[in-house]
Design a protein around this motif. Structure first.
Motif, short mmCIF file in Angstrom:
data_model
loop_
_atom_site.label_atom_id
_atom_site.label_comp_id
_atom_site.label_asym_id
_atom_site.label_seq_id
_atom_site.Cartn_x
_atom_site.Cartn_y
_atom_site.Cartn_z
N GLN A 1 0.64 -1.12 -0.06
CA GLN A 1 -0.10 -0.23 0.03
C GLN A 1 1.14 1.54 -0.01
O GLN A 1 0.82 2.14 -0.85
CB GLN A 1 -0.92 -0.02 1.44
CG GLN A 1 -1.89 -0.98 0.97
CD GLN A 1 -1.55 -2.25 1.69
OE1 GLN A 1 -0.45 -2.76 1.76
NE2 GLN A 1 -2.45 -3.06 2.27
N SER A 2 2.70 1.22 0.77
CA SER A 2 3.18 2.27 0.65
C SER A 2 3.62 2.62 -0.87
O SER A 2 3.43 3.64 -1.41
CB SER A 2 3.67 2.03 1.80
OG SER A 2 3.41 1.81 3.53
N ILE A 3 3.88 1.60 -1.60
CA ILE A 3 4.57 1.91 -2.58
C ILE A 3 3.94 2.04 -3.47
O ILE A 3 4.05 3.14 -4.41
CB ILE A 3 4.70 0.79 -3.03
CG1 ILE A 3 6.34 0.20 -2.06
CG2 ILE A 3 5.47 0.25 -4.07
CD1 ILE A 3 7.40 -1.21 -2.51
N LYS A 4 2.28 1.63 -3.74
CA LYS A 4 1.75 2.72 -4.22
C LYS A 4 0.61 4.06 -4.21
O LYS A 4 0.77 5.05 -4.67
CB LYS A 4 -0.37 1.44 -3.94
CG LYS A 4 0.04 0.36 -4.72
CD LYS A 4 -1.98 -0.37 -4.59
CE LYS A 4 -1.37 -1.91 -5.53
NZ LYS A 4 -2.35 -2.38 -4.84
N GLN A 5 0.62 3.71 -2.97
CA GLN A 5 0.31 5.20 -2.20
C GLN A 5 1.52 6.85 -3.32
O GLN A 5 1.20 7.41 -3.41
CB GLN A 5 -0.22 5.83 -0.88
CG GLN A 5 -0.99 4.95 -0.28
CD GLN A 5 -0.97 5.04 1.15
OE1 GLN A 5 -0.24 5.62 2.00
NE2 GLN A 5 -2.34 4.25 1.29
N ALA A 6 2.90 6.40 -3.16
CA ALA A 6 4.32 7.09 -3.32
C ALA A 6 3.74 6.79 -4.37
O ALA A 6 4.26 8.03 -5.39
CB ALA A 6 5.38 6.19 -2.96
N ALA A 7 3.38 6.34 -5.54
CA ALA A 7 3.60 6.26 -7.28
C ALA A 7 2.55 6.60 -7.85
O ALA A 7 2.95 7.35 -8.29
CB ALA A 7 3.35 4.92 -7.84
N LEU A 8 1.84 6.59 -6.77
CA LEU A 8 -0.03 8.25 -7.26
C LEU A 8 0.53 9.33 -7.23
O LEU A 8 0.20 10.47 -7.25
CB LEU A 8 -0.63 7.48 -5.99
CG LEU A 8 -1.53 6.32 -6.52
CD1 LEU A 8 -2.48 5.95 -5.79
CD2 LEU A 8 -2.60 6.09 -8.13
N ALA A 9 2.00 9.47 -6.12
CA ALA A 9 2.21 10.94 -6.53
C ALA A 9 3.14 11.33 -7.13
O ALA A 9 2.76 12.73 -7.19
CB ALA A 9 2.92 11.13 -4.88
N VAL A 10 3.69 10.52 -8.30
CA VAL A 10 4.09 10.48 -9.19
C VAL A 10 3.72 10.53 -10.55
O VAL A 10 3.60 11.22 -12.18
CB VAL A 10 5.51 10.88 -8.76
CG1 VAL A 10 6.36 11.77 -7.91
CG2 VAL A 10 6.10 9.50 -8.99
N SER A 11 2.35 9.57 -10.24
CA SER A 11 1.98 9.14 -11.40
C SER A 11 0.42 8.35 -11.67
O SER A 11 0.05 7.89 -10.30
CB SER A 11 2.96 8.24 -12.37
OG SER A 11 2.60 7.46 -13.28
N GLU A 12 -0.02 8.85 -12.45
CA GLU A 12 -1.97 8.87 -12.83
C GLU A 12 -1.63 6.87 -13.11
O GLU A 12 -2.77 6.05 -12.78
CB GLU A 12 -2.45 9.04 -13.47
CG GLU A 12 -2.63 10.24 -12.91
CD GLU A 12 -3.84 11.17 -13.44
OE1 GLU A 12 -4.16 11.34 -14.84
OE2 GLU A 12 -3.45 12.37 -13.08
N ALA A 13 -0.75 5.85 -13.55
CA ALA A 13 -0.79 4.53 -13.82
C ALA A 13 -0.64 4.19 -12.87
O ALA A 13 -0.20 4.29 -11.69
CB ALA A 13 0.34 4.36 -15.32
N GLU A 14 -1.58 2.93 -13.43
CA GLU A 14 -2.02 2.21 -11.66
C GLU A 14 -0.48 0.82 -12.02
O GLU A 14 0.10 1.05 -12.65
CB GLU A 14 -3.49 1.02 -12.63
CG GLU A 14 -3.58 -0.04 -11.17
CD GLU A 14 -4.74 -0.51 -11.67
OE1 GLU A 14 -5.38 -2.13 -11.09
OE2 GLU A 14 -5.24 -0.77 -12.37
#
Length: 269
Positions: free
Chosen positions: A115-128
Motif C-alpha cells: 500500500q505504501s509503494i502504491k501511494q508513493a507511486a500515485l504521487a508522481v504518476s496516475e498509472a496503475e
C-alpha cells in the motif's frame, strides 16, 4: 471443523491479524484501516475460534502474541503476497495496463509495504501499479543483479558494490544485560558479545538471528546462538542468572526491572 471455519476467513481478516501482530494495539489498527474497533475485535474473534487459541494476550497497553500467532504470522504474510500476485494476473488478463513491481523483504517489514509503494507511486504518476512481495533469501542479492527483482528491503546493507543500498533502520543503542560475574564485562564490545548465546524476549520484533546483533555476527562469519526465548522479563532474568547468555534491551522500564535482580548488571552500549 477448523478447516471449514477457515474457509470463511477473509483476506481482510488476515490483514487485521498481521497489523495487530506488528502494531500490538487494536485501536491503532482500527484507526489505520479506518475501521470500527468492534470490527477489528470480531476479526480476531473469528481467528481465535478457528485455531482455538487466544492469539493475542493483553499486557498493560499492548497485545502480546501467543506461540500460535508467532507461527501464523509468516504464513498469513505469504498469503497476502499471493493475493497481490493473483490480483495482478487477473487485471493483466483483462488488458489493464499496470506496472508490476516485485519487492523482496522480511516478514517484519512486509505489512503495509504494498500500500505504501502504491501511494508513493500515485504521487508522481496516475498509472496503475501492481506490487508483489517475495520473501528475502540467500539468493536475493543475485536476483537484484539479474533484474529478477525491482527492490529489496532488509535489516542490513548489501555487501555487493554493484547494488546501491543504504541503512533505513538506525541502531539507537540499548543496554547489554548479563549476570554480574559474566566474562563479557571484561570487554563489553560487540565483537565479544557475539561469542555468547542470546536470550530473546518473545515480544521482540524479529528472530534472534535476524536482529542487528545477529546480522553483524553473520557478516563477520559467526553464527549467533539462541539460548532461550523468554515469555517475560522474569523468565529472561532466570536464564541470564543461570547461563553465559546475554540480552540486549532497549526499553528503559525493562532495564530497570532487570536491575532489581541482585546478580544482574546492565550497561549502555
Amino acid at each position: 471443523m477448523a478447516k471449514d471455519k477457515l474457509l470463511d476467513i477473509s483476506l481482510a481478516t488476515l490483514e487485521i491479524f498481521c497489523l495487530v501482530y506488528v502494531r500490538k494495539n487494536a485501536i491503532e489498527v482500527a484507526n489505520h484501516l479506518d475501521l470500527s474497533q468492534p470490527k477489528v475485535s470480531r476479526a480476531l474473534a473469528a481467528l481465535r475460534a478457528v485455531f482455538d487459541d487466544p492469539l493475542f494476550i493483553r499486557r498493560e497497553s499492548q497485545f502480546q502474541a501467543t506461540e500460535t500467532a508467532h507461527n501464523l504470522y509468516p504464513i498469513f504474510c505469504q498469503m497476502m503476497a499471493c493475493s497481490q500476485e493473483v490480483e495482478y494476473l487477473v487485471r493483466g488478463g483483462k488488458g489493464v495496463m499496470a506496472a508490476n513491481v516485485e519487492v523482496a523483504t522480511v516478514p517484519q517489514l512486509e505489512i503495509n509495504l504494498t500500500q505504501s509503494i502504491k501511494q508513493a507511486a500515485l504521487a508522481v504518476s496516475e498509472a496503475e501499479m501492481m506490487v508483489a512481495t517475495t520473501p528475502w533469501g540467500e539468493g536475493t542479492a543475485q536476483q537484484l543483479l539479474n533484474d529478477e527483482l525491482d527492490a529489496a528491503i532488509s535489516f542490513e546493507r548489501a555487501d555487493n558494490r554493484a547494488i546501491l543500498s543504504k541503512s533505513i533502520i538506525q541502531h539507537r543503542g540499548g543496554h547489554l544485560v548479563a549476570r554480574k560475574d559474566h566474562p563479557i564485562w571484561q570487554a563489553p564490545n560487540i565483537d565479544n558479545m557475539i561469542d555468547y548465546p542470546l536470550v530473546k524476549l518473545i515480544t521482540m520484533p524479529f528472530p534472534a538471528n535476524r536482529s542487528p546483533l545477529g546480522c553483524y555476527a553473520k557478516r563477520v562469519g559467526k553464527q549467533l546462538q539462541l539460548y532461550a526465548t523468554a515469555p517475560d522479563l522474569g523468565s529472561a532474568a532466570n536464564s541470564l542468572l543461570n547461563s553465559d547468555a546475554i540480552i540486549i534491551i532497549g526499553v528503559q522500564g525493562a532495564v530497570d526491572f532487570l536491575k532489581k535482580h541482585q546478580w544482574i548488571a546492565c550497561t549502555k552500549n
